[in-house]
Design a protein around this motif. Structure first.
Motif, PDB file in Angstrom:
ATOM      1  N   GLU A   1     -62.716 -48.345  54.227  1.00  0.00           N
ATOM      2  CA  GLU A   1     -62.542 -47.654  55.517  1.00  0.00           C
ATOM      3  C   GLU A   1     -62.559 -46.135  55.298  1.00  0.00           C
TER       4      GLU A   1
ATOM      5  N   THR B   1     -52.463 -45.513  53.506  1.00  0.00           N
ATOM      6  CA  THR B   1     -52.554 -46.981  53.468  1.00  0.00           C
ATOM      7  C   THR B   1     -53.938 -47.490  53.876  1.00  0.00           C
TER       8      THR B   1
ATOM      9  N   GLY C   1     -57.403 -46.687  64.686  1.00  0.00           N
ATOM     10  CA  GLY C   1     -58.717 -46.178  64.299  1.00  0.00           C
ATOM     11  C   GLY C   1     -59.609 -45.989  65.515  1.00  0.00           C
TER      12      GLY C   1
ATOM     13  N   THR D   1     -57.228 -43.575  61.093  1.00  0.00           N
ATOM     14  CA  THR D   1     -58.237 -43.738  60.032  1.00  0.00           C
ATOM     15  C   THR D   1     -58.882 -42.366  59.802  1.00  0.00           C
TER      16      THR D   1
ATOM     17  N   GLU E   1     -64.324 -54.766  65.966  1.00  0.00           N
ATOM     18  CA  GLU E   1     -65.229 -54.128  66.924  1.00  0.00           C
ATOM     19  C   GLU E   1     -65.379 -54.960  68.196  1.00  0.00           C
TER      20      GLU E   1
ATOM     21  N   THR F   1     -50.829 -41.175  57.343  1.00  0.00           N
ATOM     22  CA  THR F   1     -51.266 -42.550  57.655  1.00  0.00           C
ATOM     23  C   THR F   1     -52.473 -42.944  56.796  1.00  0.00           C
TER      24      THR F   1
ATOM     25  N   SER G   1     -63.904 -39.684  65.787  1.00  0.00           N
ATOM     26  CA  SER G   1     -63.888 -40.375  67.087  1.00  0.00           C
ATOM     27  C   SER G   1     -62.785 -39.925  68.029  1.00  0.00           C
TER      28      SER G   1
ATOM     29  N   ASN H   1     -66.003 -44.845  55.198  1.00  0.00           N
ATOM     30  CA  ASN H   1     -66.649 -44.646  56.508  1.00  0.00           C
ATOM     31  C   ASN H   1     -66.405 -43.223  57.018  1.00  0.00           C
TER      32      ASN H   1
ATOM     33  N   VAL I   1     -51.774 -51.220  61.923  1.00  0.00           N
ATOM     34  CA  VAL I   1     -51.180 -49.895  62.133  1.00  0.00           C
ATOM     35  C   VAL I   1     -49.733 -50.051  62.606  1.00  0.00           C
TER      36      VAL I   1
ATOM     37  N   TYR J   1     -46.524 -48.364  61.020  1.00  0.00           N
ATOM     38  CA  TYR J   1     -46.175 -47.032  61.553  1.00  0.00           C
ATOM     39  C   TYR J   1     -45.547 -47.013  62.950  1.00  0.00           C
TER      40      TYR J   1
HETATM   41  N1  LIG Z   1     -65.734 -42.079  70.503  1.00  0.00           N
HETATM   42  C1  LIG Z   1     -66.440 -41.527  69.552  1.00  0.00           C
HETATM   43  O1  LIG Z   1     -66.855 -40.365  69.639  1.00  0.00           O
HETATM   44  C2  LIG Z   1     -66.723 -42.322  68.314  1.00  0.00           C
HETATM   45  C3  LIG Z   1     -67.301 -41.695  67.196  1.00  0.00           C
HETATM   46  C4  LIG Z   1     -67.506 -42.453  66.042  1.00  0.00           C
HETATM   47  C5  LIG Z   1     -67.129 -43.795  66.007  1.00  0.00           C
HETATM   48  N2  LIG Z   1     -66.580 -44.367  67.111  1.00  0.00           N
HETATM   49  C6  LIG Z   1     -66.163 -45.771  67.103  1.00  0.00           C
HETATM   50  O2  LIG Z   1     -65.148 -45.912  66.125  1.00  0.00           O
HETATM   51  C7  LIG Z   1     -65.095 -47.291  65.730  1.00  0.00           C
HETATM   52  C8  LIG Z   1     -64.866 -47.360  64.251  1.00  0.00           C
HETATM   53  O3  LIG Z   1     -63.619 -46.772  63.974  1.00  0.00           O
HETATM   54  P1  LIG Z   1     -62.893 -46.919  62.554  1.00  0.00           P
HETATM   55  O4  LIG Z   1     -63.881 -46.712  61.483  1.00  0.00           O
HETATM   56  O5  LIG Z   1     -61.676 -46.094  62.592  1.00  0.00           O
HETATM   57  O6  LIG Z   1     -62.556 -48.474  62.485  1.00  0.00           O
HETATM   58  P2  LIG Z   1     -61.335 -49.350  63.065  1.00  0.00           P
HETATM   59  O7  LIG Z   1     -60.716 -48.753  64.230  1.00  0.00           O
HETATM   60  O8  LIG Z   1     -61.858 -50.743  63.169  1.00  0.00           O
HETATM   61  O9  LIG Z   1     -60.286 -49.305  61.866  1.00  0.00           O
HETATM   62  C9  LIG Z   1     -60.649 -49.820  60.616  1.00  0.00           C
HETATM   63  C10 LIG Z   1     -59.567 -50.741  60.038  1.00  0.00           C
HETATM   64  O10 LIG Z   1     -58.521 -49.944  59.523  1.00  0.00           O
HETATM   65  C11 LIG Z   1     -57.270 -50.422  60.004  1.00  0.00           C
HETATM   66  N3  LIG Z   1     -56.391 -49.277  60.017  1.00  0.00           N
HETATM   67  C12 LIG Z   1     -56.369 -48.249  60.892  1.00  0.00           C
HETATM   68  N4  LIG Z   1     -55.515 -47.314  60.477  1.00  0.00           N
HETATM   69  C13 LIG Z   1     -54.979 -47.758  59.328  1.00  0.00           C
HETATM   70  C14 LIG Z   1     -54.049 -47.215  58.414  1.00  0.00           C
HETATM   71  N5  LIG Z   1     -53.548 -45.995  58.583  1.00  0.00           N
HETATM   72  N6  LIG Z   1     -53.693 -47.946  57.342  1.00  0.00           N
HETATM   73  C15 LIG Z   1     -54.256 -49.174  57.133  1.00  0.00           C
HETATM   74  N7  LIG Z   1     -55.161 -49.721  57.941  1.00  0.00           N
HETATM   75  C16 LIG Z   1     -55.515 -49.013  59.034  1.00  0.00           C
HETATM   76  C17 LIG Z   1     -57.589 -51.019  61.340  1.00  0.00           C
HETATM   77  O11 LIG Z   1     -56.601 -51.922  61.741  1.00  0.00           O
HETATM   78  C18 LIG Z   1     -58.940 -51.677  61.036  1.00  0.00           C
HETATM   79  O12 LIG Z   1     -58.736 -52.898  60.386  1.00  0.00           O
HETATM   80  C19 LIG Z   1     -66.397 -47.913  66.214  1.00  0.00           C
HETATM   81  O13 LIG Z   1     -66.116 -48.752  67.306  1.00  0.00           O
HETATM   82  C20 LIG Z   1     -67.233 -46.740  66.674  1.00  0.00           C
HETATM   83  O14 LIG Z   1     -68.093 -47.063  67.731  1.00  0.00           O
HETATM   84  C21 LIG Z   1     -66.368 -43.647  68.248  1.00  0.00           C
END
Ligand SMILES: NC(=O)c1ccc[n+]([C@@H]2O[C@H](COP(=O)([O-])OP(=O)(O)OC[C@H]3O[C@@H](n4cnc5c(N)ncnc54)[C@H](O)[C@@H]3O)[C@@H](O)[C@H]2O)c1
Length: 361
Positions: free
Chosen positions: A178, A173, A105, A131, A74, A170, A138, A181, A48, A52
């Motif tokens: 992802e 990219t 993310g 993300t 994670e 954002t 989240s 997800n 990121v 950015y």
């Molecule tokens: N707090 C909450 O209410 C809640 C709810 C759901 C999930 N979560 C948590 O969220 C986590 C998963 O989050 P996630 O799916 O965003 O994964 P993540 O944060 O691991 O991001 C996924 C990947 O995308 C990359 N990335 C992020 N933004 C990018 C962008 N704009 N361009 C290119 N790459 C980018 C990151 O570096 C990483 O490699 C888990 O730990 C889960 O437990 C929390």
């Protein structure tokens, strides 16, 4: 009617979610809030920051801003990482008048958010999700956490941010896996509370896959509005917010069976949604046509609705330990038609096994 620029999250400490705003604009927003902020600590990952950080910092040029980079993954949601962040923050002079920006993310949102919640008994936090999952899910709701060897998200807090600042560009990219997800959570949001969003996703599947920005904006806005609504109804997760777990009890059982290997969280949720829909159809809560629409939509985005993963009986066993169960009773969230869901406490083991059989290859 969903406001397209700003949605307020009703909470113990209400806060705004800004939609489709440029990263560069965050600094100006902070100035309008007349906050006394001595320095800002941005926490992010290389993926990121490399793309950015310059844009974010350009807007923060009138503040003293420092940056800490956290590797991806994670496993970074750990007390060890909190320990390291603490040492770095102390050496940068971060104190109670500072502000943390969680820039990334869900991993960064949870980690930096938890750090902000406990550093010097809590310092201010802004979520800047990058993300799809973080934007629709989240970053909203105030849950922050790290993992422990005894369980995921075992150490955490409810810690609402001052604001959520969401720049849709954002997402351009973000790797497709992802993006998927976040799509799984978006389809879940549509299923539990927004029939129109479900139809919209069906109608614009190809545009979403091709990255049509106007369609993305509508999809993200509607999806996060569902999360905002459920959080407002039940901030501390004692009732209505539980509906957001649709598909997750099944999904977690799958992840446990596969030891978290070879399956992304989104794919697990997707098969989980299909299994919950099978169970609901068996109970007469969904028609066969509705079940087919749900699996059809998931498949349209390349999300799995069938999987090879042990036996239905083993998967049922993994569900016995689900932390949402109470007094031995299995508590499941099931769709009721498309656009509504219910908490169901009386599913029999036979019904759950039949649902698993419906999605096992
Ligand atoms: N707090 C909450 O209410 C809640 C709810 C759901 C999930 N979560 C948590 O969220 C986590 C998963 O989050 P996630 O799916 O965003 O994964 P993540 O944060 O691991 O991001 C996924 C990947 O995308 C990359 N990335 C992020 N933004 C990018 C962008 N704009 N361009 C290119 N790459 C980018 C990151 O570096 C990483 O490699 C888990 O730990 C889960 O437990 C929390």
């Amino acid at each position: 009617m969903v406001n397209r620029q700003r949605i307020e999250v009703a909470s113990n400490r209400p806060y705004p979610v800004f939609l489709g705003v440029p990263l560069e604009g965050l600094g100006d927003y902070l100035k309008t809030r007349s906050l006394t902020v001595d320095n800002i600590l941005v926490i992010s990952t290389p993926n990121v920051a490399d793309r950015y950080l310059d844009r974010l910092l350009a807007g923060l040029k009138d503040f003293k801003a420092d940056f800490i980079s956290v590797p991806d993954g994670e496993e970074q949601k750990s007390l060890d990482r909190i320990d390291l962040l603490t040492s770095e923050a102390v050496s940068l002079g971060i104190d109670r008048s500072s502000l943390v920006i969680a820039f990334g993310g869900g991993v960064i949102g949870d980690l930096a958010g938890f750090f902000a919640s406990i550093y010097m008994r809590g310092i201010r936090l802004i979520q800047v999700p990058t993300t799809l999952l973080a934007q629709v899910d989240s970053s909203i709701g105030g849950k922050v956490a790290v993992n422990h060897s005894a369980g995921k998200n075992l150490l955490g807090a409810f810690y609402p941010p001052l604001a959520v600042w969401t720049d849709f560009t954002t997402l351009e990219t973000l790797p497709w896996s992802e993006f998927q997800n976040g799509l799984a959570e978006t389809i879940k949001h549509a299923l539990i509370a927004d029939y129109e969003l479900f139809s919209y996703l069906e109608k614009y599947t190809e545009e979403i896959k091709q990255g049509n920005s106007a369609v993305w904006r509508e999809m993200v806005t509607r999806s996060l509005a569902v999360k905002v609504k459920k959080v407002a109804e039940d901030e501390l997760e004692q009732g209505a917010r539980a509906l957001l777990n649709l598909g997750h009890s099944f999904g977690h059982a799958l992840e446990t069976e596969l030891e978290y290997k070879g399956i992304t969280h989104g794919q697990g949720v997707s098969v989980g949604l299909a299994a919950a829909a099978c169970l609901a159809q068996g109970r007469g809560m969904l028609t066969l046509a509705e079940l087919n629409r749900i699996t059809g939509l998931l498949q349209g985005f390349g999300l799995m609705t069938r999987i090879k993963a042990g036996t239905a009986e083993r998967l049922l066993q993994h569900m016995q330990t689900d932390k949402k169960n109470k007094a031995g009773q299995k508590i499941l969230i099931l769709p009721k038609g498309i656009g509504q869901a219910m908490i169901v406490k009386d599913c029999t083991d036979q019904e759950i096994i039949a649902a698993w059989q419906g999605v096992l290859q």
